[in-house]
Design a protein around this motif. Structure first.
Motif, mmCIF file in Angstrom:
data_model
loop_
_atom_site.group_PDB
_atom_site.id
_atom_site.type_symbol
_atom_site.label_atom_id
_atom_site.label_comp_id
_atom_site.label_asym_id
_atom_site.label_seq_id
_atom_site.Cartn_x
_atom_site.Cartn_y
_atom_site.Cartn_z
ATOM 1 N N ILE A 1 -37.290 -3.729 34.373
ATOM 2 C CA ILE A 1 -37.989 -4.112 32.892
ATOM 3 C C ILE A 1 -38.309 -2.879 32.090
ATOM 4 N N ASP A 2 -38.180 -1.684 32.723
ATOM 5 C CA ASP A 2 -38.115 -0.443 32.010
ATOM 6 C C ASP A 2 -37.118 -0.418 30.902
ATOM 7 N N VAL A 3 -35.809 -0.927 31.437
ATOM 8 C CA VAL A 3 -34.734 -0.574 30.495
ATOM 9 C C VAL A 3 -34.933 -1.638 29.417
ATOM 10 N N GLY A 4 -35.084 -2.918 29.651
ATOM 11 C CA GLY A 4 -35.342 -3.730 28.616
ATOM 12 C C GLY A 4 -36.597 -3.419 27.604
ATOM 13 N N THR A 5 -37.536 -2.896 28.369
ATOM 14 C CA THR A 5 -38.699 -2.358 27.391
ATOM 15 C C THR A 5 -38.162 -1.520 26.529
ATOM 16 N N ALA B 1 -30.611 6.116 20.491
ATOM 17 C CA ALA B 1 -31.184 5.137 21.261
ATOM 18 C C ALA B 1 -32.230 5.513 22.164
ATOM 19 N N THR B 2 -33.284 6.215 21.504
ATOM 20 C CA THR B 2 -34.544 6.936 22.285
ATOM 21 C C THR B 2 -34.671 6.303 23.464
ATOM 22 N N GLY B 3 -35.244 4.937 22.988
ATOM 23 C CA GLY B 3 -36.029 4.035 24.051
ATOM 24 C C GLY B 3 -35.231 3.628 25.356
ATOM 25 N N LEU B 4 -33.826 3.515 24.974
ATOM 26 C CA LEU B 4 -33.052 3.112 26.006
ATOM 27 C C LEU B 4 -32.885 4.497 26.977
ATOM 28 N N LEU B 5 -32.781 5.533 26.563
ATOM 29 C CA LEU B 5 -32.187 6.837 27.109
ATOM 30 C C LEU B 5 -33.526 7.262 27.884
ATOM 31 N N ILE B 6 -34.730 7.136 27.602
ATOM 32 C CA ILE B 6 -35.918 7.361 28.242
ATOM 33 C C ILE B 6 -36.293 6.271 29.301
ATOM 34 N N SER B 7 -35.958 4.981 28.818
ATOM 35 C CA SER B 7 -36.310 3.935 29.856
ATOM 36 C C SER B 7 -35.324 3.990 31.047
ATOM 37 N N ALA B 8 -34.113 4.413 30.669
ATOM 38 C CA ALA B 8 -33.099 4.281 31.959
ATOM 39 C C ALA B 8 -33.455 5.676 32.650
ATOM 40 N N SER B 9 -34.014 6.747 31.938
ATOM 41 C CA SER B 9 -34.749 7.901 32.952
ATOM 42 C C SER B 9 -35.679 7.630 33.992
ATOM 43 N N LEU B 10 -36.560 6.722 33.161
ATOM 44 C CA LEU B 10 -37.783 6.246 33.993
ATOM 45 C C LEU B 10 -37.185 5.264 35.389
ATOM 46 N N PHE B 11 -35.985 4.583 34.794
ATOM 47 C CA PHE B 11 -35.103 3.730 35.978
ATOM 48 C C PHE B 11 -34.780 4.675 37.092
ATOM 49 N N ALA B 12 -34.356 5.743 37.051
ATOM 50 C CA ALA B 12 -34.109 6.712 38.082
ATOM 51 C C ALA B 12 -35.371 7.350 38.680
ATOM 52 N N ASN B 13 -36.423 7.423 38.325
ATOM 53 C CA ASN B 13 -37.744 7.719 38.782
ATOM 54 C C ASN B 13 -38.405 6.608 39.633
ATOM 55 N N LYS B 14 -38.407 5.242 38.801
ATOM 56 C CA LYS B 14 -38.817 4.053 39.739
ATOM 57 C C LYS B 14 -37.876 3.873 40.885
ATOM 58 N N ASN B 15 -36.572 3.913 40.802
ATOM 59 C CA ASN B 15 -35.734 3.560 41.969
ATOM 60 C C ASN B 15 -35.926 4.842 43.016
ATOM 61 N N GLY B 16 -36.039 5.711 42.462
ATOM 62 C CA GLY B 16 -36.224 7.234 43.361
ATOM 63 C C GLY B 16 -37.611 6.930 44.183
ATOM 64 N N PHE B 17 -38.689 6.542 43.348
ATOM 65 C CA PHE B 17 -39.763 6.170 44.059
ATOM 66 C C PHE B 17 -39.846 4.879 45.049
ATOM 67 N N ALA B 18 -38.957 3.781 44.607
ATOM 68 C CA ALA B 18 -38.848 2.899 45.305
ATOM 69 C C ALA B 18 -38.366 2.918 46.923
ATOM 70 N N LEU B 19 -37.034 3.665 46.710
ATOM 71 C CA LEU B 19 -36.261 4.227 47.887
ATOM 72 C C LEU B 19 -36.953 5.157 48.812
#
Length: 460
Positions: A64-68, A371-389
């Motif tokens: 959802i982060d990446v889409g946002t 593409a600021t939003g994409l790069l930031i959201s994809a960075s949050l993608f790393a954080n969320k998946n690190g948190f998830a795992l």
């Protein structure tokens, strides 16, 4: 077409921007520090099921982060690209936070479903606030040095919000709920939800986006640029590993103090007031982080971001490892090492976010597209998946070690708590120390990129 502002940001705007992460951090801290224990010891879920819920929700939230981020990059409004999300999502964000800690009078199966759905709604609201908020920093200034200073204000706000939750969460639960922990958590989160919405609205009201070039490229081009951005890919990997290892410690500390540490309360100095040991422990770490975060811009300016990151991460490894050798009665040493560990680890996340904004400039310099939003959201993608795992592994290890809520734990469970709070996160931090050696966007490179982008925008 206006060019992004290069002039220094006013302190008022920096403080307002920091208020946004004050709010986000309050809720992030409840997820990192209290939600898992709430689910297992108050709500009634098993550690294994709690770990599965964390993994499912956070991985979905990462997408959802990446889409946002992609949607925010293409948003056009009188408030800019990113600020409208803060305006419209502030109140839903606060409401979802309160409902996350509500225990409904449902049968067991429906209670599990409610926990899963409310967690997913909370993280969806978090995505629609935090992704545009994080992207906003790149739209406030085009100056890498100014953005590093802005990160100091952002994370001062973040750690202040975390400090508020760490100090007040458990005492408020007790005060508002008495012996009814379910009611105490819910009433406490209603209050925190109101504060959260207010901070997000302050960030909306008192910041201003400087005009950026209109985003016209396709999502396919965005993703192609992303996957060819080597500095960003390295930072993505480092962020994932760091959040994965950090989650071990953050989730397990409540269990560590409940079942391993001998002292449940301490006497606060000067005022001689009895206070729960865990909130005081959290506060010690956060105050130490606040000091180091406020010093980070000056230290980074003197040594460079990469050198500061390397030194901070290596010293973090040593201070984390020392926790393994502490005995249950050594509370003073626990507090001392918490202060040392927190001071050394404090600069790591602000430096990573500052480096991410440099990677955004690098992408624009190399590809001519931003593409600021994409790069930031994809960075949050790393954080969320690190948190998830990290959450899944931590809670599965707890389950495999034979953890039983509200009971005396076995020696095997106690040993697992000691490992998870010390050596496991130390190992992850050591990994990012080695990976950072490959980062190439030093101050000299960024100065050349900054000059090139300025010349390009003037000619455009």
């Amino acid at each position: 077409m206006d060019k992004p502002a290069m002039e220094p940001l006013k302190v008022k705007e920096k403080i307002a921007y920091g208020a946004g992460d004050f709010s986000c951090s309050m809720l992030w801290n409840t997820l990192m520090l209290f939600l898992a224990n709430f689910y297992t010891d108050t709500y009634g879920l098993s550690p294994a099921l709690t770990g599965i819920f964390y993994a499912v929700v956070l991985i979905l939230s990462a997408f959802i982060d990446v889409g946002t981020g992609m949607m925010a990059d293409r948003t056009q409004s009188r408030w800019g690209r990113y600020r409208p999300y803060l305006l419209y999502m502030a109140i839903p964000f606060g409401l979802c936070a309160a409902m996350l800690f509500y225990t409904p009078p449902f049968p067991e199966g429906f209670k599990r479903l409610y926990a899963l759905v409310s967690f997913l709604l909370m993280m969806t609201a978090y995505s629609f606030v935090n992704v545009p908020y994080s992207s906003l920093s790149s739209a406030l200034s085009a100056d890498p040095v100014e953005r590093t200073g802005l990160m100091g204000y952002r994370f001062a706000g973040a750690y202040s919000g975390g400090l508020l939750v760490q100090i007040m969460m458990l005492p408020l639960v007790k005060l508002l709920g008495g012996e009814d922990r379910q009611a105490g958590y819910f009433y406490t989160m209603i209050l925190l939800g109101m504060v959260t919405a207010t901070g997000i609205l302050i960030a909306f009201r008192y910041t201003r986006e400087r005009t950026l070039p209109l985003h016209t490229q396709s999502m396919k081009e965005d993703l192609k640029d992303l996957l060819h951005n080597k500095p960003w890919l390295l930072l993505f990997t480092i962020s994932f590993i760091f959040l994965f290892s950090l989650t071990f410690r953050n989730i397990i500390l409540k269990y560590y103090f409940d079942y391993y540490v001998s002292f449940k309360n301490i006497t606060l100095p000067l005022i001689h007031l009895q206070w729960p040991a865990l909130p005081a422990f959290y506060a010690t770490g956060t105050l130490s982080i606040l000091v180091s975060v406020m010093l980070t811009p000056a230290m980074a300016k003197k040594t460079g971001k990469k050198k500061l990151f390397l030194g901070a991460s290596l010293l973090t490894v040593f201070s984390l490892s020392a926790f393994y050798f502490l005995k249950p009665s050594q509370l003073q040493w626990m507090f001392f090492l918490q202060a040392v560990y927190s001071f050394f680890s404090g600069p790591i996340i602000p430096l990573l976010w500052s480096m991410y904004t440099d990677a955004i400039d690098y992408a624009e310099w190399r590809h001519g597209r931003r593409a600021t939003g994409l790069l930031i959201s994809a960075s949050l993608f790393a954080n969320k998946n690190g948190f998830a795992l990290g959450s899944l592994v931590t809670l599965m290890l707890l389950s495999m070690a034979g953890y039983q809520p509200n009971s005396v734990q076995t020696p095997g469970t106690i040993h697992a708590l000691k490992l998870i709070v010390s050596l496991l996160p130390a190992g992850g931090t050591l990994a990012i120390f080695f990976l950072m050696h490959f980062y190439q966007l030093n101050e000299s490179v960024m100065n050349r990129i900054k000059k090139s982008l300025c010349d390009r925008r003037k000619s455009g």
